[in-house]
Structure formats: structure tokens, C-alpha cells
Design a protein around this motif. Structure first.
Motif, PDB file in Angstrom:
ATOM      1  N   ASP A  95      59.663 -12.402  54.136  1.00 51.24           N
ATOM      2  CA  ASP A  95      58.769 -11.474  54.824  1.00 51.24           C
ATOM      3  C   ASP A  95      58.449 -11.976  56.229  1.00 51.24           C
ATOM      4  O   ASP A  95      58.444 -11.205  57.194  1.00 51.24           O
ATOM      5  CB  ASP A  95      57.493 -11.303  54.001  1.00 51.24           C
ATOM      6  N   GLN A  96      58.209 -13.262  56.376  1.00 53.45           N
ATOM      7  CA  GLN A  96      57.876 -13.832  57.683  1.00 53.45           C
ATOM      8  C   GLN A  96      59.041 -13.725  58.663  1.00 53.45           C
ATOM      9  O   GLN A  96      58.848 -13.413  59.835  1.00 53.45           O
ATOM     10  CB  GLN A  96      57.439 -15.285  57.527  1.00 53.45           C
ATOM     11  N   VAL A  97      60.268 -13.980  58.190  1.00 58.07           N
ATOM     12  CA  VAL A  97      61.441 -13.876  59.068  1.00 58.07           C
ATOM     13  C   VAL A  97      61.595 -12.453  59.570  1.00 58.07           C
ATOM     14  O   VAL A  97      61.783 -12.219  60.778  1.00 58.07           O
ATOM     15  CB  VAL A  97      62.724 -14.342  58.329  1.00 58.07           C
ATOM     16  N   ILE A  98      61.519 -11.484  58.672  1.00 55.40           N
ATOM     17  CA  ILE A  98      61.684 -10.083  59.050  1.00 55.40           C
ATOM     18  C   ILE A  98      60.595  -9.674  60.037  1.00 55.40           C
ATOM     19  O   ILE A  98      60.868  -8.998  61.041  1.00 55.40           O
ATOM     20  CB  ILE A  98      61.667  -9.175  57.796  1.00 55.40           C
ATOM     21  N   MET A  99      59.359 -10.092  59.795  1.00 58.74           N
ATOM     22  CA  MET A  99      58.255  -9.724  60.684  1.00 58.74           C
ATOM     23  C   MET A  99      58.363 -10.419  62.039  1.00 58.74           C
ATOM     24  O   MET A  99      58.132  -9.799  63.073  1.00 58.74           O
ATOM     25  CB  MET A  99      56.918 -10.026  60.003  1.00 58.74           C
ATOM     26  N   LYS A 100      58.727 -11.703  62.051  1.00 57.49           N
ATOM     27  CA  LYS A 100      58.842 -12.442  63.326  1.00 57.49           C
ATOM     28  C   LYS A 100      59.923 -11.844  64.217  1.00 57.49           C
ATOM     29  O   LYS A 100      59.795 -11.812  65.432  1.00 57.49           O
ATOM     30  CB  LYS A 100      59.146 -13.915  63.078  1.00 57.49           C
ATOM     31  N   LEU A 101      61.010 -11.378  63.601  1.00 60.27           N
ATOM     32  CA  LEU A 101      62.101 -10.776  64.368  1.00 60.27           C
ATOM     33  C   LEU A 101      61.855  -9.296  64.662  1.00 60.27           C
ATOM     34  O   LEU A 101      62.645  -8.672  65.365  1.00 60.27           O
ATOM     35  CB  LEU A 101      63.427 -10.945  63.608  1.00 60.27           C
ATOM     36  N   SER A 102      60.766  -8.747  64.110  1.00 60.43           N
ATOM     37  CA  SER A 102      60.393  -7.331  64.273  1.00 60.43           C
ATOM     38  C   SER A 102      61.483  -6.376  63.820  1.00 60.43           C
ATOM     39  O   SER A 102      61.596  -5.251  64.312  1.00 60.43           O
ATOM     40  CB  SER A 102      60.007  -7.037  65.731  1.00 60.43           C
ATOM     41  N   LEU A 103      62.293  -6.809  62.877  1.00 56.59           N
ATOM     42  CA  LEU A 103      63.385  -5.967  62.407  1.00 56.59           C
ATOM     43  C   LEU A 103      62.882  -4.726  61.682  1.00 56.59           C
ATOM     44  O   LEU A 103      63.510  -3.669  61.752  1.00 56.59           O
ATOM     45  CB  LEU A 103      64.307  -6.770  61.482  1.00 56.59           C
ATOM     46  N   HIS A 104      61.750  -4.852  61.022  1.00 54.62           N
ATOM     47  CA  HIS A 104      61.173  -3.707  60.319  1.00 54.62           C
ATOM     48  C   HIS A 104      60.742  -2.611  61.285  1.00 54.62           C
ATOM     49  O   HIS A 104      60.638  -1.454  60.905  1.00 54.62           O
ATOM     50  CB  HIS A 104      60.001  -4.160  59.442  1.00 54.62           C
ATOM     51  N   GLU A 105      60.520  -2.971  62.553  1.00 52.51           N
ATOM     52  CA  GLU A 105      60.166  -1.991  63.579  1.00 52.51           C
ATOM     53  C   GLU A 105      61.399  -1.504  64.331  1.00 52.51           C
ATOM     54  O   GLU A 105      61.491  -0.339  64.700  1.00 52.51           O
ATOM     55  CB  GLU A 105      59.164  -2.594  64.564  1.00 52.51           C
ATOM     56  N   LEU A 106      62.359  -2.401  64.562  1.00 48.91           N
ATOM     57  CA  LEU A 106      63.563  -2.043  65.319  1.00 48.91           C
ATOM     58  C   LEU A 106      64.504  -1.147  64.519  1.00 48.91           C
ATOM     59  O   LEU A 106      65.110  -0.230  65.078  1.00 48.91           O
ATOM     60  CB  LEU A 106      64.309  -3.310  65.750  1.00 48.91           C
ATOM     61  N   ALA A 107      64.673  -1.421  63.259  1.00 51.31           N
ATOM     62  CA  ALA A 107      65.573  -0.640  62.409  1.00 51.31           C
ATOM     63  C   ALA A 107      64.961  -0.499  61.015  1.00 51.31           C
ATOM     64  O   ALA A 107      65.440  -1.084  60.046  1.00 51.31           O
ATOM     65  CB  ALA A 107      66.942  -1.305  62.331  1.00 51.31           C
ATOM     66  N   PRO A 108      63.879   0.290  60.906  1.00 51.53           N
ATOM     67  CA  PRO A 108      63.208   0.403  59.612  1.00 51.53           C
ATOM     68  C   PRO A 108      64.093   0.995  58.524  1.00 51.53           C
ATOM     69  O   PRO A 108      63.925   0.668  57.345  1.00 51.53           O
ATOM     70  CB  PRO A 108      62.009   1.311  59.904  1.00 51.53           C
ATOM     71  N   TRP A 109      65.054   1.804  58.874  1.00 52.79           N
ATOM     72  CA  TRP A 109      65.960   2.401  57.889  1.00 52.79           C
ATOM     73  C   TRP A 109      66.795   1.335  57.180  1.00 52.79           C
ATOM     74  O   TRP A 109      67.284   1.565  56.080  1.00 52.79           O
ATOM     75  CB  TRP A 109      66.874   3.433  58.560  1.00 52.79           C
ATOM     76  N   MET A 110      66.917   0.149  57.803  1.00 53.06           N
ATOM     77  CA  MET A 110      67.670  -0.939  57.178  1.00 53.06           C
ATOM     78  C   MET A 110      66.790  -2.115  56.773  1.00 53.06           C
ATOM     79  O   MET A 110      67.035  -2.746  55.758  1.00 53.06           O
ATOM     80  CB  MET A 110      68.767  -1.457  58.111  1.00 53.06           C
ATOM     81  N   PHE A 111      65.755  -2.400  57.557  1.00 53.77           N
ATOM     82  CA  PHE A 111      65.017  -3.644  57.365  1.00 53.77           C
ATOM     83  C   PHE A 111      63.557  -3.476  56.944  1.00 53.77           C
ATOM     84  O   PHE A 111      62.805  -4.428  57.002  1.00 53.77           O
ATOM     85  CB  PHE A 111      65.070  -4.486  58.647  1.00 53.77           C
ATOM     86  N   PHE A 112      63.160  -2.292  56.521  1.00 52.88           N
ATOM     87  CA  PHE A 112      61.782  -2.122  56.055  1.00 52.88           C
ATOM     88  C   PHE A 112      61.746  -2.352  54.551  1.00 52.88           C
ATOM     89  O   PHE A 112      62.406  -1.664  53.783  1.00 52.88           O
ATOM     90  CB  PHE A 112      61.246  -0.723  56.392  1.00 52.88           C
ATOM     91  N   ALA A 113      60.966  -3.342  54.150  1.00 53.50           N
ATOM     92  CA  ALA A 113      60.839  -3.696  52.731  1.00 53.50           C
ATOM     93  C   ALA A 113      59.592  -3.026  52.170  1.00 53.50           C
ATOM     94  O   ALA A 113      58.491  -3.292  52.634  1.00 53.50           O
ATOM     95  CB  ALA A 113      60.740  -5.200  52.578  1.00 53.50           C
ATOM     96  N   ASP A 114      59.787  -2.158  51.187  1.00 57.71           N
ATOM     97  CA  ASP A 114      58.624  -1.486  50.621  1.00 57.71           C
ATOM     98  C   ASP A 114      58.590  -1.513  49.093  1.00 57.71           C
ATOM     99  O   ASP A 114      57.922  -0.716  48.464  1.00 57.71           O
ATOM    100  CB  ASP A 114      58.518  -0.059  51.139  1.00 57.71           C
ATOM    101  N   ALA A 115      59.297  -2.468  48.511  1.00 57.50           N
ATOM    102  CA  ALA A 115      59.254  -2.622  47.052  1.00 57.50           C
ATOM    103  C   ALA A 115      58.767  -4.026  46.705  1.00 57.50           C
ATOM    104  O   ALA A 115      59.087  -4.984  47.403  1.00 57.50           O
ATOM    105  CB  ALA A 115      60.644  -2.400  46.456  1.00 57.50           C
ATOM    106  N   PRO A 116      58.012  -4.148  45.641  1.00 57.51           N
ATOM    107  CA  PRO A 116      57.657  -5.489  45.174  1.00 57.51           C
ATOM    108  C   PRO A 116      58.899  -6.187  44.623  1.00 57.51           C
ATOM    109  O   PRO A 116      59.808  -5.537  44.105  1.00 57.51           O
ATOM    110  CB  PRO A 116      56.630  -5.242  44.072  1.00 57.51           C
ATOM    111  N   CYS A 117      58.928  -7.477  44.744  1.00 59.28           N
ATOM    112  CA  CYS A 117      60.100  -8.250  44.306  1.00 59.28           C
ATOM    113  C   CYS A 117      60.417  -8.050  42.834  1.00 59.28           C
ATOM    114  O   CYS A 117      61.577  -8.029  42.450  1.00 59.28           O
ATOM    115  CB  CYS A 117      59.892  -9.731  44.596  1.00 59.28           C
ATOM    116  N   ASN A 118      59.399  -7.907  42.011  1.00 61.52           N
ATOM    117  CA  ASN A 118      59.653  -7.777  40.576  1.00 61.52           C
ATOM    118  C   ASN A 118      60.242  -6.415  40.205  1.00 61.52           C
ATOM    119  O   ASN A 118      60.714  -6.238  39.094  1.00 61.52           O
ATOM    120  CB  ASN A 118      58.399  -8.066  39.753  1.00 61.52           C
ATOM    121  N   GLN A 119      60.239  -5.460  41.125  1.00 60.49           N
ATOM    122  CA  GLN A 119      60.838  -4.153  40.855  1.00 60.49           C
ATOM    123  C   GLN A 119      62.168  -3.967  41.573  1.00 60.49           C
ATOM    124  O   GLN A 119      62.948  -3.081  41.227  1.00 60.49           O
ATOM    125  CB  GLN A 119      59.883  -3.037  41.261  1.00 60.49           C
ATOM    126  N   ALA A 120      62.444  -4.784  42.575  1.00 61.65           N
ATOM    127  CA  ALA A 120      63.650  -4.600  43.390  1.00 61.65           C
ATOM    128  C   ALA A 120      64.892  -5.207  42.746  1.00 61.65           C
ATOM    129  O   ALA A 120      66.003  -4.824  43.094  1.00 61.65           O
ATOM    130  CB  ALA A 120      63.437  -5.203  44.774  1.00 61.65           C
TER     131      ALA A 120
END
Length: 152
Positions: A95-120
Motif C-alpha cells: 500500500d505504501q509503495v503504490i501511494m508513494k508513487l501515486s499510481l492509484h491516482e495516475l492510473a486508477p483503472w490499473m493500480f487502485f486497490a479496493d479489495a481487502p487482502c483476505n477477499q482478493a
């Protein structure tokens, strides 16, 4: 072989995106980190396929592909054995790597994580997603080894 490695990485990414956007299987932070590593392998392999001439170049790109494949395998194993036992992936290394690189903002269709680990890490064709990812990283690592052996 490096071109095949790049294509294989892109196919794995496409499969993950199809499962996410076509079938509604949301990724967790560790899944997204693995996607980032698949992207890195695709880019490094493509650069190597286009530019690495001679044995030293092939060796360098083979080593880079293997190092990235090992990092991806470690992330897949962590997801399978550790993170999938937790309800949250928040504030983990992934989570920290993705947030530090702002990938969830740059390409949310690929890098936005919205599932808990135990369900993914649910089973797909009998194997958990993390194991499929591990197998893909192992295949890519084998490509890297073949590239390195061809350079010796």
C-alpha cells in the motif's frame, strides 16, 4: 526471449484487468504491487529486446528480469501466506509503495486497490490468484535464466 518475456507480462496484466473490469474481481494492495512488477518486467524486457546487443547486454537484462521476477514471487508468496490472512492491506509495504508513487491516482483503472487482502486471493480454476501470479513470475524468471544462459 526478452520480447517473449515482455509479451507474457502484458498478457498476464491483460488477464488481471479483464478479471477486474470484466468480472468485478477487485484487487488488493498486494495484487496491485504485483501488477506494478509485471509492468516493470514488460518494460525492462522490451527495452532489452530492442537494445541489448551482445552478451553483456543480454546478461544485464536477464539479471534484471530475474530480479524483478523474484520480487514479484516474494510479493505473491506474501499475499498468499501472510496478507490473505488479514482483513486489511492498508499501510502495508504494498500500500505504501503504490501511494508513494501515486499510481492509484495516475492510473486508477490499473493500480487502485479496493479489495481487502483476505477477499482478493480467491480461487480461480482451483488455485488462489496469488499462486497463479507466482507461476507467472516463475515463468518470467525462467525466461530471464534462458536469456542469461544464452549470454554466457
Amino acid at each position: 526471449m526478452l520480447a517473449a518475456c515482455s509479451v507474457a507480462s502484458i498478457l498476464v496484466l491483460a488477464a488481471g484487468l479483464l478479471l477486474q473490469h470484466g468480472f468485478g474481481l477487485a484487487p488488493c494492495a498486494w495484487c496491485v504491487l504485483q501488477r506494478l512488477i509485471f509492468v516493470a518486467i514488460a518494460v525492462v524486457s522490451a527495452i532489452g529486446a530492442l537494445s541489448a546487443r551482445g552478451r553483456p547486454g543480454q546478461l544485464i537484462f536477464g539479471v534484471l528480469v530475474d530480479a524483478l521476477a523474484m520480487a514479484g514471487a516474494a510479493a505473491a508468496l506474501h499475499l498468499h501466506f501472510v496478507a490473505s490472512r488479514s482483513e486489511s492491506c492498508g499501510l502495508t509495504l504494498a500500500d505504501q509503495v503504490i501511494m508513494k508513487l501515486s499510481l492509484h491516482e495516475l492510473a486508477p483503472w490499473m493500480f487502485f486497490a479496493d479489495a481487502p487482502c483476505n477477499q482478493a486471493n480467491m480461487p480461480f480454476l482451483g488455485l488462489p490468484f496469488a499462486i497463479w501470479s507466482l507461476l507467472a513470475f516463475a515463468l518470467l524468471g525462467a525466461f530471464g535464466v534462458v536469456v542469461m544462459l544464452g549470454s554466457v
